[in-house]
Design an enzyme around this catalytic site. Structure first.
Site, PDB file in Angstrom:
ATOM      1  N   THR A 120      -6.952 -57.359 -17.542  1.00 53.06           N
ATOM      2  CA  THR A 120      -7.577 -56.110 -18.001  1.00 53.06           C
ATOM      3  C   THR A 120      -6.665 -54.890 -17.858  1.00 53.06           C
ATOM      4  O   THR A 120      -7.074 -53.775 -18.183  1.00 53.06           O
ATOM      5  CB  THR A 120      -8.898 -55.872 -17.245  1.00 53.06           C
ATOM      6  OG1 THR A 120      -8.655 -56.064 -15.842  1.00 53.06           O
ATOM      7  CG2 THR A 120      -9.964 -56.867 -17.698  1.00 53.06           C
ATOM      8  N   HIS A 148      35.122 -57.081 -28.688  1.00 50.37           N
ATOM      9  CA  HIS A 148      35.736 -55.753 -28.697  1.00 50.37           C
ATOM     10  C   HIS A 148      35.709 -55.174 -30.105  1.00 50.37           C
ATOM     11  O   HIS A 148      35.979 -55.904 -31.052  1.00 50.37           O
ATOM     12  CB  HIS A 148      37.194 -55.866 -28.226  1.00 50.37           C
ATOM     13  CG  HIS A 148      37.945 -54.580 -28.371  1.00 50.37           C
ATOM     14  ND1 HIS A 148      37.826 -53.552 -27.456  1.00 50.37           N
ATOM     15  CD2 HIS A 148      38.790 -54.139 -29.349  1.00 50.37           C
ATOM     16  CE1 HIS A 148      38.584 -52.535 -27.851  1.00 50.37           C
ATOM     17  NE2 HIS A 148      39.177 -52.862 -28.996  1.00 50.37           N
TER      18      HIS A 148
END
Ligand SMILES: Cc1cc2nc3c(=O)[nH]c(=O)nc-3n(C[C@H](O)[C@H](O)[C@H](O)COP(=O)(O)OP(=O)(O)OC[C@H]3O[C@@H](n4cnc5c(N)ncnc54)[C@H](O)[C@@H]3O)c2cc1C
Length: 468
Positions: free
Chosen positions: A145, A447
């Site tokens: 809940t 890279h």
């Protein structure tokens, strides 16, 4: 629809809907009771998703205003149309909540729209949204809940002038001045949204630091960066009262350590001092389900409440109040009910603040390691020395890796910087696998990539970063 189930989940947020889908995948007859008309809980309806949609729009707007000229892009005048921005945000929410309804159909999960309670073990009573009641028999019940925003005495939320996060993601115009009470994740994210769109935003925080619980050094840098963007911080300051009228709100603020009180004025005040578990109306006391002193349902590592066949997961049980934690617990709980095994390590649940730059952390902070007396090493690498960050101009921030001094095992990773939340994932994975700083340092990173900053921080743990 037959009313006899293997699993009934109460709450259709990230914890509940994932538990329901996973249970159904495992062949269990499953229903999910949700009080809202739409599935997805706080996260999809009024939390993670709408806030990220607004963060995205406001980020693009701020970029147009501040970051284009130096790249040679001329923009004559950017304007923000709040109604269109909100309509887009609503559409994103609608598509994603509808997506969960589709997944329920696909997996044959019955979606019961109404408010559920547990009159006795094995039974869920539902007050149907459409009127009337329905009783579901359930071999297993999962309580999911969730949570609600924590109130502050003297500061009454009306969702007009004094708003919770729910009001702050639905403002119809940019306020001139906004005060955010609480320098936690939600306050900084939504404060950033409205600040980027032109509001003067001041943040009042009880503690003497922002983002409590995250690595203090990273948070100091974050505060500096956000202050550069225009956010103003009042730390160690306590809000003692608020008065709202048609023209705005006056806040009474006093230093926590004592001293003169002052009044701050704003058009809108956002109360964001945290969230608390929501378990109203479930009938937990009569059922014998125990809660801790902060209202979280007590569970063991199998999410059992102590009442046979009643489990609880997500924001209503202890641990980080995050959607992915709720999701993981939902899946694991369903697997345990189906006779499988599983566990979650809350120390390895990453936390991300989606400001720009983002702030992200997993594992232990440096403060925690000091407190625990752990012998550790630190490796740091700034984005200003990362070639990709140079290309994009996003050079603010740093990656910090904490590793065990003896074993080199990664104990924590903390990042403020571009895409910090995504970059953190490799540290989370390394830690899940019991990896070392050397493992990260020896892994090939493409890279030019922001990820190289993580590799360099790992190299820095051993005093051998290359690019600084
Ligand atoms: C503004 C904001 C931004 C956030 N951003 C992020 C973020 O970027 N990343 C992140 O990980 N987390 C974020 N969170 C937190 C995240 O939303 C919660 O951690 C997550 O939703 C918890 O999932 P849950 O399933 O436990 O509960 P909830 O998502 O709260 O779902 C519980 C559901 O149960 C329903 N319910 C309650 N009681 C009953 C009942 N008796 N009967 C039927 N239904 C009931 C509620 O209507 C609700 O839909 C954010 C929260 C807010 C408010």
């Amino acid at each position: 629809m037959s009313d006899q189930y293997d699993v009934v989940v109460i709450g259709g947020g990230p914890g509940g809907y994932v538990a329901a889908i996973r249970a159904a995948q495992l062949g269990l007859k499953t229903a999910c009771v949700e009080a809202r008309e739409t599935l997805g809980g706080t996260c999809l309806n009024v939390g993670c998703i709408p806030s990220k949609a607004l963060l995205h729009t406001s980020e693009r707007y701020a970029e147009l205003q501040h970051d284009m000229a130096e790249q040679g892009i001329k923009v004559s005048k950017a304007e923000i149309d709040v109604a269109t921005m909100m309509a887009r945000k609503d559409k994103v929410v609608q598509e994603l909540t509808g997506g969960i309804a589709f997944l329920f159909k696909k997996n044959k999960v019955d979606h019961v729209k109404g408010f559920g309670s547990i009159p006795k073990p094995g039974e869920v009573a539902v007050k149907l949204n459409a009127g009337g009641e329905q009783t579901l028999q359930a071999k297993n019940i999962i309580i999911a809940t969730g949570s609600e925003s924590t109130p502050l005495p003297g500061v009454e939320v009306d969702e007009k002038r004094i708003v919770s996060s729910t009001g702050a993601i639905a403002l119809d115009r940019v306020p001139k001045r906004m005060i955010v009470i609480g320098a936690g994740v939600i306050g900084l994210e939504l404060g950033s949204v409205w600040s980027r769109l032109g509001a003067e935003v001041e943040v009042v925080e009880f503690l003497d630091r922002i983002l409590p619980g995250m690595d203090a050094e990273i948070c100091k840098q974050t505060q500096r960066i956000l202050a550069k963007q225009g956010l103003k911080f009042h730390l160690g300051a306590k809000v003692t009262g608020a008065k709202a009228n048609k023209s705005g709100v006056t806040l009474d603020v006093e230093p926590v350590k004592g001293g003169d009180a002052e009044q701050l004025k704003a058009d809108i005040v956002l109360l964001a001092i945290g969230r608390r578990p929501y378990t109203e109306g479930l009938g937990l006391d009569a059922l014998g389900v125990r809660k801790d002193n902060r209202g979280f349902i007590r569970v063991n590592e199998h999410f059992e409440t102590g009442v046979p066949g009643v489990y609880a997961i997500g924001d209503c049980v202890p641990g980080p109040m995050l959607a992915h934690k709720a999701e993981d617990e939902g899946a694991i709980c369903a697997e345990i009910i189906a006779g499988q095994s599983g566990h979650i390590d809350h120390n390895l649940v990453p936390g991300v603040v989606y400001t720009w730059p983002e702030v992200a952390g997993v594992g232990k902070t440096e403060e925690q390691l000091k407190e625990d007396g752990v012998d550790y090493k630190v490796g740091k690498f700034p984005f200003s020395a990362n070639s990709r960050a140079r290309c994009t101009g996003e050079t603010d921030g740093v990656v910090k890796i904490l590793a065990d001094a003896r074993t080199d095992k990664v104990l924590g990773c903390h990042i403020v910087g571009p895409l910090a939340g995504d970059l953190l994932a490799e540290a989370v994975l390394a830690m899940e696998f019991g990896g070392t700083a050397e493992d990260i340092a020896r892994t090939s990173h493409s890279h030019p990539g922001m990820g190289e900053a993580v590799k360099e921080a790992a190299l820095a743990v051993h005093g051998r970063p290359i690019h600084i």
